[in-house]
Design an enzyme around this catalytic site. Sequence first.
Site, PDB file in Angstrom:
ATOM      1  N   SER A   1     109.230  59.408  46.116  1.00  0.00           N
ATOM      2  CA  SER A   1     108.166  59.094  46.819  1.00  0.00           C
ATOM      3  C   SER A   1     107.002  59.924  46.909  1.00  0.00           C
ATOM      4  CB  SER A   1     108.775  59.399  48.642  1.00  0.00           C
ATOM      5  OG  SER A   1     107.755  59.282  49.521  1.00  0.00           O
TER       6      SER A   1
ATOM      7  N   GLU B   1     105.227  61.152  49.171  1.00  0.00           N
ATOM      8  CA  GLU B   1     105.443  62.155  49.933  1.00  0.00           C
ATOM      9  C   GLU B   1     105.687  63.659  49.591  1.00  0.00           C
ATOM     10  OE1 GLU B   1     105.072  62.080  53.455  1.00  0.00           O
ATOM     11  OE2 GLU B   1     104.131  60.132  53.632  1.00  0.00           O
TER      12      GLU B   1
ATOM     13  N   TYR C   1     111.734  64.962  55.377  1.00  0.00           N
ATOM     14  CA  TYR C   1     111.934  63.999  54.429  1.00  0.00           C
ATOM     15  C   TYR C   1     111.266  64.152  52.855  1.00  0.00           C
ATOM     16  CZ  TYR C   1     110.916  59.245  52.469  1.00  0.00           C
ATOM     17  OH  TYR C   1     110.807  58.161  51.628  1.00  0.00           O
TER      18      TYR C   1
END
Length: 324
Positions: free
Chosen positions: A126, A128, A150
């Site tokens: 990801s 992120e 996360y």
Amino acid sequence: MSAGRRSALITGLTGQDGSFLAEQLLADDHAVTGLVQDDGADLRSAGHLAGRVDLVQGDLLEPETLIAAVADLRPDEIYHLAAPTFVPDSWRHPARTLSAIVVGTATLLEAVADHSPQTRVLVAGSAEMFGDAPESPQREDTPCRPRTPYSTAKLAAHQLVGQLRERRGLFSCSAILYNHESERRPENFVTRKITRAAAAIKLGLADELTLGDTGATRDWSFAGDMMRGCRLILAHDTPDDYVLASGIGHTVDDLLHVAFAHVGLDPGAYVRVDPDLVRGPEQTKPVGDPSRARDRLGWAPSVTFEALVGRMVDADLEQLAAAV
């Protein structure tokens, strides 16, 4: 698995990405098995594939089930897509988030090394993980400064892929996925919330949409394009990690205007910003540099941002009209 056909195991079959990936693999005559928590469960986004894919029980929080699936199937390819995907939830359950993502990934990689070393493994990473990175756009070697449990977990899983590749010789790859959407995205995500609202307001089923910060920037692509990229990564001669992104940033406000314009509406008449939903400003714009995927794999998105949003609005119009 059928003899003579390439076989693939997908974790996260029931999600948006898993359903598009399974469709692509089946179209190329792969034998596809999906790892699901309950083999009698609702396939959700992949419901239309019932009877065309095999199912095996497994849970990211139960390592023995992952090991058994790999040892029994020994597939040619594993696409590890399963993970908690709604980032805000990771603040409420950080331990569970890290266990599912990090331990789940480590268990699958270890199972491949021990029981099926010929298997090629792709782990869905990801964007992120870059967090407050020092540069934008981000590349595969951009330093990571994750901001959430996360993203911390996704960074750890990404690093494990490279470590097991180098240490144990696995054909393991990380696809660093930027935001990707479709009409199969759950409605708690802002993209689907917007397209659903545009359709509902057009049909007279709603009269207002409440949002947070509409100035936030994201690099959005079509989920089917991203899964095509994942397949190209595993088909390449050499295992490596790749950023998959459009390379173009759009704001939530951009998405809002495209969605409402698609149904002939001005969002200014219907959208209300709730200050309580506005997050703090982001230090780095999350936009990816897909140069490595383009140059080595020949990959590029085929669906534009505008076409993607229109596709989602059209699907919501059809669904809502049918439900009336």
